[in-house]
Design a protein around this motif. Structure first.
Motif, PDB file in Angstrom:
ATOM      1  N   PHE A 153       9.519   8.603   1.796  1.00  0.00           N
ATOM      2  CA  PHE A 153      10.173   8.109   0.574  1.00  0.00           C
ATOM      3  C   PHE A 153      10.341   9.233  -0.448  1.00  0.00           C
ATOM      4  O   PHE A 153      11.385   9.374  -1.078  1.00  0.00           O
ATOM      5  N   ALA A 154       9.280  10.040  -0.601  1.00  0.00           N
ATOM      6  CA  ALA A 154       9.328  11.146  -1.565  1.00  0.00           C
ATOM      7  C   ALA A 154      10.341  12.201  -1.121  1.00  0.00           C
ATOM      8  O   ALA A 154      11.101  12.741  -1.934  1.00  0.00           O
ATOM      9  N   MET A 155      10.384  12.474   0.184  1.00  0.00           N
ATOM     10  CA  MET A 155      11.329  13.478   0.694  1.00  0.00           C
ATOM     11  C   MET A 155      12.770  12.988   0.563  1.00  0.00           C
ATOM     12  O   MET A 155      13.670  13.760   0.246  1.00  0.00           O
ATOM     13  N   LEU A 156      12.975  11.692   0.812  1.00  0.00           N
ATOM     14  CA  LEU A 156      14.319  11.123   0.643  1.00  0.00           C
ATOM     15  C   LEU A 156      14.785  11.271  -0.800  1.00  0.00           C
ATOM     16  O   LEU A 156      15.927  11.624  -1.061  1.00  0.00           O
ATOM     17  N   LYS A 174       5.204   7.517   5.952  1.00  0.00           N
ATOM     18  CA  LYS A 174       6.227   6.730   5.250  1.00  0.00           C
ATOM     19  C   LYS A 174       6.228   7.015   3.744  1.00  0.00           C
ATOM     20  O   LYS A 174       7.279   7.071   3.122  1.00  0.00           O
ATOM     21  N   VAL A 175       5.044   7.185   3.169  1.00  0.00           N
ATOM     22  CA  VAL A 175       4.959   7.540   1.738  1.00  0.00           C
ATOM     23  C   VAL A 175       5.682   8.874   1.527  1.00  0.00           C
ATOM     24  O   VAL A 175       6.499   9.023   0.610  1.00  0.00           O
ATOM     25  N   LEU A 218       0.837  -1.210   0.000  1.00  0.00           N
ATOM     26  CA  LEU A 218       0.000   0.000   0.000  1.00  0.00           C
ATOM     27  C   LEU A 218       0.865   1.252   0.000  1.00  0.00           C
ATOM     28  O   LEU A 218       0.608   2.204  -0.735  1.00  0.00           O
ATOM     29  N   ILE A 219       1.900   1.236   0.827  1.00  0.00           N
ATOM     30  CA  ILE A 219       2.817   2.375   0.902  1.00  0.00           C
ATOM     31  C   ILE A 219       3.539   2.539  -0.433  1.00  0.00           C
ATOM     32  O   ILE A 219       3.627   3.637  -0.980  1.00  0.00           O
TER      33      ILE A 219
END
Length: 327
Positions: free
Chosen positions: A79-82, A75-76, A5-6
């Motif tokens: 990931f985008a910020m990373l 968490k989604v 889902l994430i």
């Protein structure tokens, strides 16, 4: 199941952001701000071609944050910020690893005990990934505050809080300047390391040094103690070299006078690029009428997070320490 889902949501968000990035010829980070604003408000970014507008509208339907838990949304976004920070050399454009946030939340949980209402503050909140990770894990009612000077990071922090449906009040300012903040129960911060350029402001602090710029991370420790209630706790991610520097004497004196050192947990060096960048979690309690130092400070070297047996052992030892100290 949770991971898929994430991942699915991240994939759709990533495609959306990449399309905005390409269309508007901006950085991934700036495109992420626009993409998240669109998800949150429903207002399409300007200057997008008609053909891409249709694709963006389809993609935004596929980002199903409303169906996710707070922690899944975080968490989604993480990931985008990373991805947006990949290759960044700026210290403030780096995220605190989740495993570190988990240890900070575990320690905070033990320290605050049964307290249901919590006032919490991060003076170096960045995108608020650490702040929301800890607050989500503590699962308490309360008021949450963050302070951040970088305009893009604070935009991402506000959007992150809105999309997680967590109420956070942000100060868009230099955290070493005075804050309009009533004292809090808990401070968490991953301290940026470096010199503070404003010598006049620094001179108002006990840790101030003459004939040089004072370290910003020393000033942030003192500023945080100022905004914590007597008996309140502070959990900092600090460089291992904190007490080896030329300005350490001043900091040491301030700490002895104003706080109890509860513990120092050395993070595994494997999560840092080099030994020089290695960090620890420094746990303090502001002195108050009814506070007393621990019989023995909690000192530990945390194992690699991949070694589950060693991690279980260290957590068991820490649980024992908290029990013996009467937490």
């Amino acid at each position: 199941m949770e991971m898929s889902l994430i991942e699915k949501n991240f994939e759709n968000l990533d495609n959306l952001v990449e399309l905005i990035e390409k269309e508007k010829e901006i950085t991934y980070m700036d495109a992420l701000v626009l993409g998240l604003e669109y998800i949150h408000t429903g207002e399409l970014p300007t200057g997008i071609s008609e053909s891409s507008t249709d694709i963006i509208k389809e993609l935004v339907q596929e980002v199903t944050f409303d169906e996710l838990e707070k922690e899944q949304v975080r968490k989604v976004l993480e990931f985008a910020m990373l991805k947006s920070m990949k290759g960044s050399t700026q210290q403030q454009h780096l995220l605190t690893p989740d495993t570190v946030a988990m240890y900070i939340a575990y320690l905070a949980e033990k320290l605050i005990g049964e307290k249901k209402q919590l006032r919490m503050f991060d003076p170096t909140s960045g995108t608020a990934n650490l702040l929301t990770a800890v607050f989500n894990q503590l699962n308490r009612e309360g008021k949450v505050y963050g302070s951040e000077i970088d305009p893009t990071l604070i935009q991402l922090a506000v959007l992150s809080a809105n999309l997680q449906k967590t109420e956070i009040e942000y100060f868009h300012q230099d955290s070493i300047q005075p804050l309009l903040l009533d004292p809090v129960d808990l401070v968490v911060a991953d301290l940026p390391v470096g010199y503070y350029p404003d010598d006049i402001r620094a001179s108002q602090f006990d840790v101030h040094v003459k004939n040089d710029h004072t370290y910003a991370h020393h000033l942030l420790i003192e500023q945080s103690v100022h905004y914590v209630k007597p008996g309140g706790y502070l959990l900092f991610v600090i460089p291992n070299s904190l007490f080896d520097s030329d300005q350490a004497t001043k900091l040491h004196g301030y700490i002895q006078a104003n706080v109890h050192v509860v513990g120092l947990l050395q993070l595994p060096t494997s999560i840092f690029r080099s030994d020089q960048q290695a960090k620890s979690i420094f746990v303090l309690q502001k002195k108050g009428e009814h506070t007393k130092p621990p019989k023995q400070a909690l000192m530990a070297k945390l194992p690699s997070f991949k070694d589950s047996r060693a991690t279980e052992n260290i957590v068991a030892k820490m649980n024992e320490w908290f029990k013996n100290e009467g937490y």
